[in-house]
Design a protein around this motif. Structure first.
Motif: not given
Length: 324
Positions: A261-264, A225-237
């Protein structure tokens, strides 16, 4: 016919090459004469019944659900069921064929599509699971658009090599994470930047990404999450290694909880076998956007050795079994 069978869960050594009966097809099925089949992390999960929680989710409780292993295949249609239209004996196809590690496999007719003429059977077999996963993760779940900063963790693997190409084709600026020996490969398929994980942890960088596709599962959620922008998307595979009780399921469930609980956007990459995705991939291959990266091939008799290589997690692109 010759087939690789597994009677119990365990390491690749439990696989055996045996003579067995041809699969019977139903009215909506086709019988495929398999020429090549790809190996996936999915296959060692099925082989080992790993993680253990997966046995409660359809893998099989005390023994494998499917006696003949394998899913990705390319070959020629040998016979068609009574209800099948649009396919006939002799057609070259690729797609999802349960029991693919065999000379013949049964497939639902809507789970295979015509093989792109420019691909060998080995290249075509390398496409279905990995490329469809990458397409779903980048285009659909990640919603990658032109101008996005995209990071692919595990960029030199089966899913990763497709994901880098697809994201670049959509106009994203792609950063690939891989080992030293794969840096040039990842650059050559479209990555604008490459992070060598043996030298640098991408979650320690000052860069922030609109989309991260994590194919490895080797970084805690808070660091991703730290490497994402504040509204970025993390896709877990997925991710994980043999011998785990819950494997990647635990981190994925954690992401589902935190997402509220987060904007991301923290997303789990769903699995499915989709004809529309196969056709979309065919289009990308035929227009030159997508090229399979094949690490190495093994004869059918050496399928167990191929799976050992895949389990080690260092394959460059896809590993393929040649059948005929």
């Amino acid at each position: 016919m010759k087939a690789i069978v597994q009677e119990r869960f365990g390491p690749p050594d439990v696989l055996r090459l045996v003579d067995t009966d041809l699969p019977e097809i139903g009215a909506d099925d086709v019988l495929v004469r398999v020429h090549a089949a790809a190996l996936n992390p999915y296959d060692w999960h099925m082989l080992r019944g790993d993680p253990l929680v997966a046995r409660l989710m359809g893998v099989g409780l005390t023994r494998p659900k499917y006696r003949v292993a394998g899913l990705d295949a390319a070959g020629r249609v040998e016979a068609v069921g009574a209800n099948v239209r649009g396919l006939q004996a002799g057609d070259e196809v690729f797609g999802f064929c349960p029991g693919a590690f065999a000379e013949y496999a049964r497939a639902e007719a809507d789970k295979v599509v015509p093989k792109p003429a420019g691909l060998t059977f080995e290249q075509a077999a390398a496409v279905p699971v990995a490329a469809a996963t990458a397409l779903r993760g980048i285009r659909d779940v990640g919603e990658v658009r032109a101008g996005h900063q995209v990071l692919v963790n595990g960029a030199a693997g089966g899913v990763g090599t497709y994901a880098v190409q697809i994201a670049a084709a959509l106009g994203a600026e792609v950063t690939g994470v891989c080992s030293t020996g794969n840096v040039e490969l990842v650059r050559s398929i479209g990555a604008a930047h490459v992070v060598d994980y043996t030298v640098e942890d991408f979650t320690d960088r000052h860069a922030h990404y609109d989309v991260i596709l994590d194919n490895v599962g080797n970084r805690p959620l808070r660091r991703l999450r730290r490497a994402l922008t504040p509204t970025g998307t993390l896709v877990l595979n997925a991710g994980g290694s043999p011998g785990r009780v819950v494997g990647a399921v635990g981190p994925m469930l954690r992401a589902v909880v935190v997402n509220g609980f987060v904007r991301q956007r923290l997303r789990i990459l769903p699995t499915r076998e989709d004809r529309a995705e196969l056709l979309a991939l065919t289009g990308l291959i035929e227009d030159g956007t997508l090229t399979p990266v094949v690490d190495r091939t093994y004869p059918l008799a050496d399928t167990a050795e191929g799976l050992r290589h895949v389990e080690q997690g260092h394959a460059r692109g896809k590993v393929v079994v040649t059948v005929a």
